[in-house]
Design a protein around this motif. Structure first.
Motif, PDB file in Angstrom:
ATOM      1  N   GLN A 123     -12.930  -4.666 -21.711  1.00 49.53           N
ATOM      2  CA  GLN A 123     -13.494  -3.796 -22.735  1.00 49.53           C
ATOM      3  C   GLN A 123     -14.916  -4.267 -23.044  1.00 49.53           C
ATOM      4  O   GLN A 123     -15.204  -5.456 -22.989  1.00 49.53           O
ATOM      5  N   VAL A 124     -15.763  -3.340 -23.399  1.00 47.92           N
ATOM      6  CA  VAL A 124     -17.115  -3.691 -23.801  1.00 47.92           C
ATOM      7  C   VAL A 124     -17.042  -4.396 -25.146  1.00 47.92           C
ATOM      8  O   VAL A 124     -16.374  -3.927 -26.072  1.00 47.92           O
ATOM      9  N   GLN A 125     -17.718  -5.530 -25.232  1.00 50.95           N
ATOM     10  CA  GLN A 125     -17.767  -6.272 -26.480  1.00 50.95           C
ATOM     11  C   GLN A 125     -19.220  -6.609 -26.781  1.00 50.95           C
ATOM     12  O   GLN A 125     -20.035  -6.737 -25.870  1.00 50.95           O
ATOM     13  N   GLN A 126     -19.522  -6.729 -28.046  1.00 53.38           N
ATOM     14  CA  GLN A 126     -20.882  -7.013 -28.480  1.00 53.38           C
ATOM     15  C   GLN A 126     -21.094  -8.517 -28.583  1.00 53.38           C
ATOM     16  O   GLN A 126     -20.217  -9.235 -29.051  1.00 53.38           O
ATOM     17  N   ASN A 148     -15.424  -7.195 -30.869  1.00 53.12           N
ATOM     18  CA  ASN A 148     -15.044  -5.872 -30.374  1.00 53.12           C
ATOM     19  C   ASN A 148     -15.048  -4.848 -31.509  1.00 53.12           C
ATOM     20  O   ASN A 148     -14.512  -3.773 -31.372  1.00 53.12           O
TER      21      ASN A 148
END
Length: 165
Positions: free
Chosen positions: A35-38, A149
């Motif tokens: 998943q894309v996470q910052q 996330n």
């Protein structure tokens, strides 16, 4: 006596099954994988040792296994005392006492050592993160990487020649 030993072993095995690694900054859940996470960065302002209670929800401890296991062991032990009404009282007292003791044992066994990190973010503002770890893993002034996330955040030491001790 064999029944008591077997029950004690069962209770200790079941209470040791809780997975406290999920509270570490080094463990990702299946939902977080791929998943894309910052990513953001910050500097630790303070570190405080704390405990995470793994089996607590909404401020209440749910020590069902410990309570039931303790009640069974206490009842079995109470059954070995006295005759007639005395035995019934001993069973009831043993079950109640065992439930209380079993709950306390599970409560302590389901705690994990953690740290509360106050972090000054590079983009402004301070945040506090609680995650599994020990105070000697983090220190005030340490540069950290923050991964979020949107619902969860974890901190890890920021590595690189400019950020090493």
């Amino acid at each position: 006596m064999k029944k008591i030993a077997a029950a004690a072993i069962l209770v200790s095995l079941l209470s040791g099954c809780s997975n406290s690694d999920i509270y570490s900054g080094d463990v990702y859940t299946t939902d977080q994988a791929k998943q894309v996470q910052q990513v953001s960065y910050g500097t630790i302002v303070s570190v405080r040792p704390v405990k995470i209670q793994a089996n607590a929800t909404n401020g209440k401890n749910e020590n069902i296994v410990g309570s039931l296991g303790g009640a069974v062991i206490g009842g079995v032990l109470g059954n070995t005392i006295g005759n007639g009404t005395g035995r019934a009282l001993a069973i009831a007292t043993g079950a109640i006492g065992g439930a209380v003791i079993g709950s306390a044992i599970e409560d302590k066994a389901s705690q994990t050592n953690a740290v509360e990190l106050e972090i000054k973010r590079e983009n402004g503002g301070n945040i506090v993160i609680v995650q599994k770890g020990s105070p000697n893993e983090f220190y005030a002034g340490q540069h950290v990487r923050l991964v979020s996330n949107g619902k969860q955040i974890s901190a890890s030491p920021r590595y690189g020649s400019a950020y090493n001790k």
